[in-house]
Scaffold this motif. Sequence first.
Motif, PDB file in Angstrom:
ATOM      1  N   MET A  58       0.835  -1.177   0.000  1.00  0.00           N
ATOM      2  CA  MET A  58       0.000   0.000   0.000  1.00  0.00           C
ATOM      3  C   MET A  58       0.887   1.250   0.000  1.00  0.00           C
ATOM      4  O   MET A  58       1.847   1.329   0.748  1.00  0.00           O
ATOM      5  CB  MET A  58      -0.905   0.002   1.243  1.00  0.00           C
ATOM      6  N   GLU A  59       0.542   2.197  -0.829  1.00  0.00           N
ATOM      7  CA  GLU A  59       1.298   3.440  -0.895  1.00  0.00           C
ATOM      8  C   GLU A  59       0.973   4.326   0.297  1.00  0.00           C
ATOM      9  O   GLU A  59      -0.139   4.344   0.795  1.00  0.00           O
ATOM     10  CB  GLU A  59       0.947   4.212  -2.164  1.00  0.00           C
ATOM     11  N   SER A  60       1.954   5.102   0.708  1.00  0.00           N
ATOM     12  CA  SER A  60       1.740   6.053   1.789  1.00  0.00           C
ATOM     13  C   SER A  60       1.347   7.405   1.199  1.00  0.00           C
ATOM     14  O   SER A  60       1.458   7.626  -0.015  1.00  0.00           O
ATOM     15  CB  SER A  60       3.022   6.206   2.608  1.00  0.00           C
ATOM     16  N   ILE A  61       0.911   8.299   2.071  1.00  0.00           N
ATOM     17  CA  ILE A  61       0.593   9.662   1.618  1.00  0.00           C
ATOM     18  C   ILE A  61       1.834  10.270   0.979  1.00  0.00           C
ATOM     19  O   ILE A  61       1.759  10.885  -0.087  1.00  0.00           O
ATOM     20  CB  ILE A  61       0.105  10.527   2.805  1.00  0.00           C
ATOM     21  N   TYR A  62       2.971  10.071   1.614  1.00  0.00           N
ATOM     22  CA  TYR A  62       4.218  10.613   1.082  1.00  0.00           C
ATOM     23  C   TYR A  62       4.484  10.106  -0.334  1.00  0.00           C
ATOM     24  O   TYR A  62       4.856  10.871  -1.217  1.00  0.00           O
ATOM     25  CB  TYR A  62       5.406  10.268   1.985  1.00  0.00           C
ATOM     26  N   GLN A  63       4.293   8.803  -0.556  1.00  0.00           N
ATOM     27  CA  GLN A  63       4.549   8.238  -1.886  1.00  0.00           C
ATOM     28  C   GLN A  63       3.610   8.827  -2.936  1.00  0.00           C
ATOM     29  O   GLN A  63       4.016   9.066  -4.077  1.00  0.00           O
ATOM     30  CB  GLN A  63       4.413   6.716  -1.840  1.00  0.00           C
ATOM     31  N   ARG A  64       2.350   9.086  -2.546  1.00  0.00           N
ATOM     32  CA  ARG A  64       1.416   9.704  -3.493  1.00  0.00           C
ATOM     33  C   ARG A  64       1.833  11.149  -3.783  1.00  0.00           C
ATOM     34  O   ARG A  64       1.782  11.597  -4.927  1.00  0.00           O
ATOM     35  CB  ARG A  64      -0.016   9.613  -2.963  1.00  0.00           C
ATOM     36  N   THR A  74      -4.188  18.391   8.327  1.00  0.00           N
ATOM     37  CA  THR A  74      -5.371  18.516   7.478  1.00  0.00           C
ATOM     38  C   THR A  74      -5.288  19.716   6.544  1.00  0.00           C
ATOM     39  O   THR A  74      -5.539  19.589   5.344  1.00  0.00           O
ATOM     40  CB  THR A  74      -6.640  18.638   8.357  1.00  0.00           C
ATOM     41  N   ASN A  75      -4.929  20.880   7.088  1.00  0.00           N
ATOM     42  CA  ASN A  75      -4.849  22.075   6.244  1.00  0.00           C
ATOM     43  C   ASN A  75      -3.817  21.911   5.138  1.00  0.00           C
ATOM     44  O   ASN A  75      -4.043  22.332   3.993  1.00  0.00           O
ATOM     45  CB  ASN A  75      -4.532  23.311   7.082  1.00  0.00           C
ATOM     46  N   LYS A  76      -2.702  21.303   5.468  1.00  0.00           N
ATOM     47  CA  LYS A  76      -1.651  21.114   4.461  1.00  0.00           C
ATOM     48  C   LYS A  76      -2.091  20.101   3.413  1.00  0.00           C
ATOM     49  O   LYS A  76      -1.821  20.271   2.225  1.00  0.00           O
ATOM     50  CB  LYS A  76      -0.347  20.679   5.131  1.00  0.00           C
ATOM     51  N   LEU A  77      -2.813  19.055   3.829  1.00  0.00           N
ATOM     52  CA  LEU A  77      -3.330  18.078   2.856  1.00  0.00           C
ATOM     53  C   LEU A  77      -4.297  18.744   1.882  1.00  0.00           C
ATOM     54  O   LEU A  77      -4.251  18.481   0.672  1.00  0.00           O
ATOM     55  CB  LEU A  77      -4.016  16.918   3.573  1.00  0.00           C
ATOM     56  N   ILE A  78      -5.144  19.614   2.397  1.00  0.00           N
ATOM     57  CA  ILE A  78      -6.083  20.336   1.527  1.00  0.00           C
ATOM     58  C   ILE A  78      -5.308  21.213   0.552  1.00  0.00           C
ATOM     59  O   ILE A  78      -5.614  21.253  -0.646  1.00  0.00           O
ATOM     60  CB  ILE A  78      -7.068  21.175   2.371  1.00  0.00           C
ATOM     61  N   GLU A  79      -4.286  21.891   1.063  1.00  0.00           N
ATOM     62  CA  GLU A  79      -3.460  22.754   0.215  1.00  0.00           C
ATOM     63  C   GLU A  79      -2.751  21.940  -0.880  1.00  0.00           C
ATOM     64  O   GLU A  79      -2.709  22.350  -2.038  1.00  0.00           O
ATOM     65  CB  GLU A  79      -2.431  23.458   1.101  1.00  0.00           C
ATOM     66  N   ILE A  80      -2.227  20.786  -0.516  1.00  0.00           N
ATOM     67  CA  ILE A  80      -1.531  19.923  -1.487  1.00  0.00           C
ATOM     68  C   ILE A  80      -2.516  19.398  -2.532  1.00  0.00           C
ATOM     69  O   ILE A  80      -2.233  19.421  -3.733  1.00  0.00           O
ATOM     70  CB  ILE A  80      -0.809  18.765  -0.766  1.00  0.00           C
ATOM     71  N   ASP A 120      -9.508  12.327  -1.055  1.00  0.00           N
ATOM     72  CA  ASP A 120      -9.716  10.889  -0.902  1.00  0.00           C
ATOM     73  C   ASP A 120      -8.543  10.123  -1.499  1.00  0.00           C
ATOM     74  O   ASP A 120      -8.017   9.200  -0.894  1.00  0.00           O
ATOM     75  CB  ASP A 120     -11.036  10.496  -1.571  1.00  0.00           C
ATOM     76  N   TRP A 121      -8.109  10.527  -2.682  1.00  0.00           N
ATOM     77  CA  TRP A 121      -6.982   9.836  -3.308  1.00  0.00           C
ATOM     78  C   TRP A 121      -5.687  10.147  -2.557  1.00  0.00           C
ATOM     79  O   TRP A 121      -4.882   9.245  -2.285  1.00  0.00           O
ATOM     80  CB  TRP A 121      -6.823  10.229  -4.778  1.00  0.00           C
ATOM     81  N   LEU A 122      -5.494  11.413  -2.219  1.00  0.00           N
ATOM     82  CA  LEU A 122      -4.257  11.804  -1.551  1.00  0.00           C
ATOM     83  C   LEU A 122      -4.086  11.086  -0.214  1.00  0.00           C
ATOM     84  O   LEU A 122      -3.019  10.580   0.100  1.00  0.00           O
ATOM     85  CB  LEU A 122      -4.240  13.320  -1.334  1.00  0.00           C
ATOM     86  N   MET A 123      -5.154  10.980   0.542  1.00  0.00           N
ATOM     87  CA  MET A 123      -5.063  10.380   1.869  1.00  0.00           C
ATOM     88  C   MET A 123      -5.149   8.856   1.851  1.00  0.00           C
ATOM     89  O   MET A 123      -4.447   8.184   2.591  1.00  0.00           O
ATOM     90  CB  MET A 123      -6.163  10.942   2.771  1.00  0.00           C
ATOM     91  N   MET A 124      -6.036   8.313   1.025  1.00  0.00           N
ATOM     92  CA  MET A 124      -6.317   6.883   1.081  1.00  0.00           C
ATOM     93  C   MET A 124      -5.902   6.105  -0.170  1.00  0.00           C
ATOM     94  O   MET A 124      -5.930   4.886  -0.178  1.00  0.00           O
ATOM     95  CB  MET A 124      -7.819   6.654   1.307  1.00  0.00           C
TER      96      MET A 124
END
Length: 123
Positions: free
Chosen positions: A1-7, A45-51, A60-64
């Motif tokens: 399974m890929e990590s958030i970092y890998q995505r 969370t804020n940084k994930l939204i920004e990315i 959904d794709w970025l996190m999971m």
Amino acid sequence: MESIYQRIEALIAERGMTKKAFCQQLGISTGNFGDWKRGKTTPGTNKLIEIATFFDTSLDWLMMGRNPQREMVNEEKESYFFDDLGQLNCQVDQLTQQEKAFIRDYIEFTAYRKKMMKEEETD
């Protein structure tokens, strides 16, 4: 399974950027980025939204790693989530007394929280 970092790394490569340029554009320290790689931390969370916004991808794709399910949009004029008057079809009489009390408490709590936030801003 890929990590958030890998995505994130894949998105950076897909865009033809360097990791350093990515960090600079999004205001991420290279130390934090390295921590993501080592699995020591993950983006907030804020940084994930920004990315996700930066790369025009879904959270959904970025996190999971899941592709977002496309929701069906009703393009016909018929009852959807609204009644004929264009109002929410909330049948208050279908709620239990306990549910109604919860909603009243939540509204009061939200009003109190807003008031407190305004007071903090003026201090």
